[in-house]
Design an enzyme around this catalytic site. Structure first.
Site, PDB file in Angstrom:
ATOM      1  N   ALA A 130      -5.074  10.391   8.310  1.00  0.00           N
ATOM      2  CA  ALA A 130      -3.851  10.690   7.533  1.00  0.00           C
ATOM      3  C   ALA A 130      -2.715  11.221   8.079  1.00  0.00           C
ATOM      4  CB  ALA A 130      -4.046  11.838   6.168  1.00  0.00           C
ATOM      5  N   GLN A 131      -2.811  12.265   9.089  1.00  0.00           N
ATOM      6  CA  GLN A 131      -1.615  12.621   9.736  1.00  0.00           C
ATOM      7  C   GLN A 131      -1.021  11.478  10.705  1.00  0.00           C
ATOM      8  OE1 GLN A 131      -2.365  14.917  13.277  1.00  0.00           O
ATOM      9  NE2 GLN A 131      -4.281  15.473  12.528  1.00  0.00           N
TER      10      GLN A 131
ATOM     11  N   GLY B 116       0.743  -1.185   0.083  1.00  0.00           N
ATOM     12  CA  GLY B 116      -0.035  -0.154  -0.064  1.00  0.00           C
ATOM     13  C   GLY B 116       0.726   1.305   0.079  1.00  0.00           C
TER      14      GLY B 116
ATOM     15  N   GLY C 208      -0.309   4.391   0.249  1.00  0.00           N
ATOM     16  CA  GLY C 208      -1.198   5.321   0.956  1.00  0.00           C
ATOM     17  C   GLY C 208      -0.227   6.187   1.685  1.00  0.00           C
TER      18      GLY C 208
ATOM     19  N   LYS D 227      -5.747  24.731   7.262  1.00  0.00           N
ATOM     20  CA  LYS D 227      -5.876  23.275   6.791  1.00  0.00           C
ATOM     21  C   LYS D 227      -5.284  23.002   5.603  1.00  0.00           C
ATOM     22  CE  LYS D 227      -9.497  19.487   6.352  1.00  0.00           C
ATOM     23  NZ  LYS D 227      -9.678  19.102   4.969  1.00  0.00           N
TER      24      LYS D 227
ATOM     25  N   GLU E  72     -17.335  17.472   5.667  1.00  0.00           N
ATOM     26  CA  GLU E  72     -16.726  17.806   4.448  1.00  0.00           C
ATOM     27  C   GLU E  72     -17.627  17.983   3.350  1.00  0.00           C
ATOM     28  OE1 GLU E  72     -12.538  16.565   5.197  1.00  0.00           O
ATOM     29  OE2 GLU E  72     -12.083  18.470   6.207  1.00  0.00           O
TER      30      GLU E  72
HETATM   31  P1  NAD Z   1     -16.919   8.367  11.162  1.00  0.00           P
HETATM   32  O1  NAD Z   1     -17.010   6.893  11.863  1.00  0.00           O
HETATM   33  O2  NAD Z   1     -16.214   9.430  11.961  1.00  0.00           O
HETATM   34  O3  NAD Z   1     -18.399   8.845  11.094  1.00  0.00           O
HETATM   35  C1  NAD Z   1     -19.492   8.356  10.784  1.00  0.00           C
HETATM   36  C2  NAD Z   1     -20.796   8.933  10.952  1.00  0.00           C
HETATM   37  O4  NAD Z   1     -21.892   8.046  10.629  1.00  0.00           O
HETATM   38  C3  NAD Z   1     -20.641   8.777  12.604  1.00  0.00           C
HETATM   39  O5  NAD Z   1     -21.220  10.195  13.046  1.00  0.00           O
HETATM   40  C4  NAD Z   1     -21.925   7.783  12.728  1.00  0.00           C
HETATM   41  O6  NAD Z   1     -22.965   8.217  13.780  1.00  0.00           O
HETATM   42  C5  NAD Z   1     -22.877   8.015  11.544  1.00  0.00           C
HETATM   43  N1  NAD Z   1     -23.316   6.839  11.047  1.00  0.00           N
HETATM   44  C6  NAD Z   1     -23.260   5.501  11.377  1.00  0.00           C
HETATM   45  N2  NAD Z   1     -24.350   4.738  11.119  1.00  0.00           N
HETATM   46  C7  NAD Z   1     -25.175   5.613  10.633  1.00  0.00           C
HETATM   47  C8  NAD Z   1     -26.464   5.362   9.944  1.00  0.00           C
HETATM   48  N3  NAD Z   1     -27.005   4.221   9.712  1.00  0.00           N
HETATM   49  N4  NAD Z   1     -27.245   6.363   9.555  1.00  0.00           N
HETATM   50  C9  NAD Z   1     -26.795   7.726   9.790  1.00  0.00           C
HETATM   51  N5  NAD Z   1     -25.526   8.100  10.310  1.00  0.00           N
HETATM   52  C10 NAD Z   1     -24.659   6.776  10.768  1.00  0.00           C
HETATM   53  O7  NAD Z   1     -16.420   8.415   9.697  1.00  0.00           O
HETATM   54  P2  NAD Z   1     -15.643   9.233   8.606  1.00  0.00           P
HETATM   55  O8  NAD Z   1     -16.706  10.480   8.866  1.00  0.00           O
HETATM   56  O9  NAD Z   1     -15.572   8.722   7.360  1.00  0.00           O
HETATM   57  O10 NAD Z   1     -14.478   9.554   9.444  1.00  0.00           O
HETATM   58  C11 NAD Z   1     -13.251   8.246   9.638  1.00  0.00           C
HETATM   59  C12 NAD Z   1     -12.295   8.955  10.108  1.00  0.00           C
HETATM   60  O11 NAD Z   1     -11.402   9.752   9.387  1.00  0.00           O
HETATM   61  C13 NAD Z   1     -12.593   9.495  11.518  1.00  0.00           C
HETATM   62  O12 NAD Z   1     -11.518   9.328  12.350  1.00  0.00           O
HETATM   63  C14 NAD Z   1     -12.533  11.066  11.122  1.00  0.00           C
HETATM   64  O13 NAD Z   1     -12.165  11.937  12.321  1.00  0.00           O
HETATM   65  C15 NAD Z   1     -11.208  10.935  10.099  1.00  0.00           C
HETATM   66  N6  NAD Z   1     -11.414  11.924   9.115  1.00  0.00           N
HETATM   67  C16 NAD Z   1     -10.674  13.307   9.457  1.00  0.00           C
HETATM   68  C17 NAD Z   1     -10.904  14.271   8.418  1.00  0.00           C
HETATM   69  C18 NAD Z   1     -10.271  15.634   8.998  1.00  0.00           C
HETATM   70  O14 NAD Z   1      -9.396  15.547   9.752  1.00  0.00           O
HETATM   71  N7  NAD Z   1     -10.381  16.568   8.107  1.00  0.00           N
HETATM   72  C19 NAD Z   1     -11.828  14.203   7.279  1.00  0.00           C
HETATM   73  C20 NAD Z   1     -12.443  12.886   7.276  1.00  0.00           C
HETATM   74  C21 NAD Z   1     -12.163  11.905   7.965  1.00  0.00           C
END
Ligand code: NAD
Length: 389
Positions: free
Chosen positions: A312-313, A9, A11, A373, A168
Site C-alpha cells: 500500500a505504501q 480504481g 485503491g 504500525k 498477519e
Molecule cells: P507473498 O507472495 O509475499 O507470500 C506468499 C507466500 O506463500 C510465500 O511465502 C510463498 O512461498 C507461499 N506459497 C506459495 N505457494 C505456496 C504453496 N503452494 N503452498 C504453500 N505456500 C506457498 O504474498 P502476500 O503475503 O499476500 O504478500 C503480497 C505482498 O504484499 C508482499 O509484497 C507483502 O510484503 C505485501 N504485504 C505487506 C504487508 C505489510 O507490510 N504488513 C501485509 C500483507 C502483504
C-alpha cells in the site's frame, strides 16, 4: 480545452493519483473521472482484522465521496470491462464508454493460484471487504455448527502461505478464536490453526531474527507451522500437501501470492509473467502512450534491481508521482522520475504483537512495533483527509 483524465480504481494508488492531479490542475486544465467498483475505498491492509471480526466492515472502508468532497473529481461507480488503448476508451460492464486523454490504471492485484488444483474453487481469499466478511461469517458458522456436529475439521483452520498476509492473518486468528470459543462454549484446546508454507521458513527473505521472534510469538499462541511443504491440491474438506499428508478441514484460506489485474494483460500492456505492466521511470506504460500504471498492477524495479513489492505504501507513493506526471503532461515542465521511499515493513501478529523494520535498519518487535504500525495507518488516513471515516 480541458483534458480528460480517467483513473481506474480507487485503491491506494488510484485515489492518490486523482487527489494529487487535482491538487495541481485546475478544472480548466483537466476533468478527472475516478472509476471504482464500489462507492468506498477499501483499507485492504487491515482486512486480516476484518476477517476475524476484530474490525467492523464499516471501519475497513472510507466513502470515496467523503474523500473527494469539494475537490472537483467526478466519481463513477462502475466495473471496468476492458481498456481499449487504440481508441483511448474504457468500457464498463454496464456498457458505458469513457474516452480519455490520459489514463491511470490502478486496478490492483488478484490472487495467484499457481494452477494448484481446486484452490480457486475451494479456498477463501482475502482481497476485498466482502471476501473478509465471508471468512468471518464462515468461521463463526464453524463454531456454531460444532455445538451440534462435533467433527474436528470444523475447528481446524488452515492458512496457505506464510508471507506477510498469511502471518498477519494467523496472528489475528490466534487472538480471536479463543474469544469465539468462549462465546460459543467450545473447549479451545479442540481448535487447531495451521499455517502451511512452501519455503523452509515463514516470512521468506525477511530478517532471520524477526522471523524467529514472529514464529515463537505465534507458536506460543498455538499456531502450528508446516514449513518446507507446499499445498498441492484442495478438495472440499481436504487440503493435500506435497509430502502426501492431508489436512481435513472445512476452512482453507489462501494467501499464497498475488498477480496483476487480468484487465491489464487483456488490454495489451507489456507485462511480466505475473501480469504486472512494465513501466518507465515515470510510471508510464512502456508500450501504450498517455497511460500511467500504479500500485500492484505496475512492475517497477527498485534501486537494488529487484521488483518493488506490491504494498500500500508504494501504491500511494506511485499514485502521487503519477498525479505530478499528469500535471507536467498537461502544463509542461520537466517530469521527475519516480523515487520510492521505503519507510519500513511491519507485520502485525495479532492485537498486541508485531515484528518489522523501520528506516534503514531499525528492528522492532512487540507492542512498540504494533503501535508504530497503527501510527502508519493513521498517517495514511490523515493524508487522504479521512481520519474519522
Ligand atoms: P507473498 O507472495 O509475499 O507470500 C506468499 C507466500 O506463500 C510465500 O511465502 C510463498 O512461498 C507461499 N506459497 C506459495 N505457494 C505456496 C504453496 N503452494 N503452498 C504453500 N505456500 C506457498 O504474498 P502476500 O503475503 O499476500 O504478500 C503480497 C505482498 O504484499 C508482499 O509484497 C507483502 O510484503 C505485501 N504485504 C505487506 C504487508 C505489510 O507490510 N504488513 C501485509 C500483507 C502483504
Amino acid at each position: 480545452m480541458a483534458k480528460h483524465i480517467v483513473v481506474l480504481g480507487a485503491g491506494y494508488g488510484g485515489l492518490m493519483s486523482a487527489l494529487e492531479a487535482r491538487k495541481k490542475l485546475t478544472v480548466d486544465d483537466a476533468r478527472i473521472t475516478l472509476v471504482n467498483k464500489h462507492s468506498y475505498h477499501q483499507l485492504v491492509t487491515q482486512l486480516h482484522e476484518t476477517a476475524v471480526g476484530a474490525r467492523s466492515d464499516r471501519a475497513s472502508r472510507v466513502l470515496i465521496e467523503k474523500v473527494v468532497n469539494g475537490k472537483d473529481i467526478d466519481v463513477l461507480k462502475g466495473t471496468v470491462a476492458r481498456i481499449i488503448p487504440d481508441e483511448r476508451t474504457v468500457e464498463l460492464v454496464d456498457g458505458q464508454r469513457l474516452v480519455y486523454d490520459y489514463l491511470v490504471v490502478a486496478l490492483g492485484s488478484e490472487a495467484e493460484y499457481f494452477g494448484i488444483e481446486g484452490m480457486k474453487e475451494n479456498a477463501f481469499i482475502m482481497k476485498t471487504i466482502n471476501q473478509a466478511r465471508l471468512i468471518r461469517v464462515h468461521i463463526q458458522s464453524c463454531f456454531a455448527r460444532y455445538a451440534y456436529d462435533r467433527r474436528p475439521e470444523l475447528l481446524r483452520f488452515v492458512v496457505g502461505g506464510a508471507g506477510f498476509s498469511g502471518i498477519e492473518l494467523v496472528g489475528e486468528l490466534a487472538d480471536a478464536l479463543p474469544r469465539l470459543a468462549a462465546e460459543t462454549g467450545v473447549d479451545y484446546s479442540q481448535v487447531e490453526i495451521y499455517n502451511v508454507e512452501a519455503m523452509p521458513s515463514i516470512l521468506p527473505g525477511f530478517d532471520p531474527e524477526l522471523v524467529q521472534a514472529a514464529q515463537e510469538s505465534l507458536q506460543s499462541r498455538g499456531v502450528r507451522f508446516r514449513t518446507g511443504v507446499a499445498v498441492a491440491k484442495v478438495e472440499p474438506g481436504l487440503v493435500h500437501l506435497k509430502d502426501g499428508s492431508v489436512i481435513e478441514t472445512e476452512t482453507m484460506i489462501w494467501t499464497g501470492g498475488v498477480r496483476g489485474s487480468q484487465l491489464v494483460v487483456d488490454a495489451g500492456f507489456e507485462t511480466e509473467p505475473r501480469g504486472r505492466a512494465k513501466v518507465d521511470a515515470y510510471l508510464q506504460s512502456v508500450n501504450i502512450p498517455n497511460t500511467y500504471l500504479v500500485g500492484d498492477c505496475a512492475f517497477v524495479l527498485g534501486d537494488n534491481g529487484r521488483p518493488l513489492p506490491p504494498t500500500a505504501q508504494l501504491a500511494w507513493q506511485m499514485g502521487a508521482a503519477a498525479g505530478q506526471g499528469l500535471y507536467h503532461d498537461i502544463k509542461g515542465g520537466v517530469k521527475e522520475a519516480f523515487k520510492p521511499v521505503m519507510m519500513g515493513t511491519l507485520a502485525s501478529l495479532g492485537r498486541k504483537d508485531c515484528v518489522g523494520k523501520v528506516g534503514r535498519s531499525t528492528k522492532l518487535h512487540g507492542r512498540m512495533a504494533y503501535l508504530v504500525k497503527e501510527a502508519g495507518n493513521w498517517r495514511y488516513l490523515a493524508k487522504i483527509g479521512s481520519v474519522f471515516h
